[in-house]
Design a protein around this motif. Structure first.
Motif, PDB file in Angstrom:
ATOM      1  N   ARG A 104       4.292  11.537   9.103  1.00 10.43           N
ATOM      2  CA  ARG A 104       4.444  10.864   7.795  1.00 10.43           C
ATOM      3  C   ARG A 104       5.254  11.671   6.775  1.00 10.43           C
ATOM      4  N   GLY A 105       5.815  12.813   7.223  1.00 11.25           N
ATOM      5  CA  GLY A 105       6.578  13.657   6.312  1.00 11.25           C
ATOM      6  C   GLY A 105       5.646  14.506   5.461  1.00 11.25           C
ATOM      7  N   GLN A 106       6.249  15.288   4.566  1.00 13.28           N
ATOM      8  CA  GLN A 106       5.443  16.153   3.699  1.00 13.28           C
ATOM      9  C   GLN A 106       4.852  15.339   2.564  1.00 13.28           C
ATOM     10  N   VAL A 107       3.627  15.712   2.168  1.00 16.75           N
ATOM     11  CA  VAL A 107       3.035  14.998   1.009  1.00 16.75           C
ATOM     12  C   VAL A 107       3.096  15.883  -0.222  1.00 16.75           C
ATOM     13  N   GLY A 163       0.815  -1.220   0.000  1.00 16.36           N
ATOM     14  CA  GLY A 163       0.000   0.000   0.000  1.00 16.36           C
ATOM     15  C   GLY A 163       0.840   1.258   0.000  1.00 16.36           C
ATOM     16  N   ARG A 164       0.143   2.387   0.163  1.00 11.95           N
ATOM     17  CA  ARG A 164       0.811   3.693   0.165  1.00 11.95           C
ATOM     18  C   ARG A 164       1.051   4.169   1.597  1.00 11.95           C
ATOM     19  N   ARG A 165       2.013   5.066   1.713  1.00 12.96           N
ATOM     20  CA  ARG A 165       2.309   5.638   3.033  1.00 12.96           C
ATOM     21  C   ARG A 165       1.089   6.380   3.588  1.00 12.96           C
ATOM     22  N   VAL A 166       0.432   7.154   2.720  1.00  7.80           N
ATOM     23  CA  VAL A 166      -0.622   8.055   3.178  1.00  7.80           C
ATOM     24  C   VAL A 166      -1.990   7.411   3.023  1.00  7.80           C
ATOM     25  N   ASN A 167      -2.871   7.659   4.022  1.00  4.14           N
ATOM     26  CA  ASN A 167      -4.260   7.207   3.954  1.00  4.14           C
ATOM     27  C   ASN A 167      -5.133   8.432   4.253  1.00  4.14           C
TER      28      ASN A 167
END
Ligand SMILES: O=C(O)C(=O)C[C@]1(C(=O)O)C=C[C@@H](O)C=C1
Length: 95
Positions: A92-95, A57-61
């Motif tokens: 989660r850091g910058q998106v 999956g992806r880091r961001v949800n």
């Protein structure tokens, strides 16, 4: 020239300077606890993100982030949203 407690606190009386000095010690202790909780949150968030990424999956949800933002806004009003956005960036850091 010596710096008095009143100079450091901005108070105009020694009594007010004492109140402010004591309350600032409590604030510094609270800030240390808040920073510790933020670091703990970052570690837990990293566990979630690692599990999701390892699973493909992806880091961001984003839907979960909306829940977190709502939670903070309901508790703290509009500035709560800004606080939650900063918290999410730390986690989660910058998106
Ligand atoms: O709850 C998740 O799924 C997480 O990855 C944790 C978290 C968070 O720190 O709250 C971090 C990144 C996601 O975009 C959403 C939320």
């Amino acid at each position: 020239m010596t710096v008095t407690a009143a100079d450091k606190t901005g108070a105009r009386t020694p009594e007010a300077a004492d109140v402010i000095t004591g309350a600032r010690e409590r604030i510094d202790a609270l800030d240390d606890r808040i920073i510790g909780l933020i670091r703990e949150r970052m570690a837990v968030s990293a566990v979630i993100q690692d599990a999701r990424i390892t699973s493909g999956g992806r880091r961001v949800n984003l839907s979960r982030e909306m829940e977190v933002l709502d939670h903070y806004r309901e508790a703290l009003g509009k500035p709560g949203t800004a606080l939650a956005m900063t918290m999410l960036e730390l986690c989660r850091g910058q998106v």
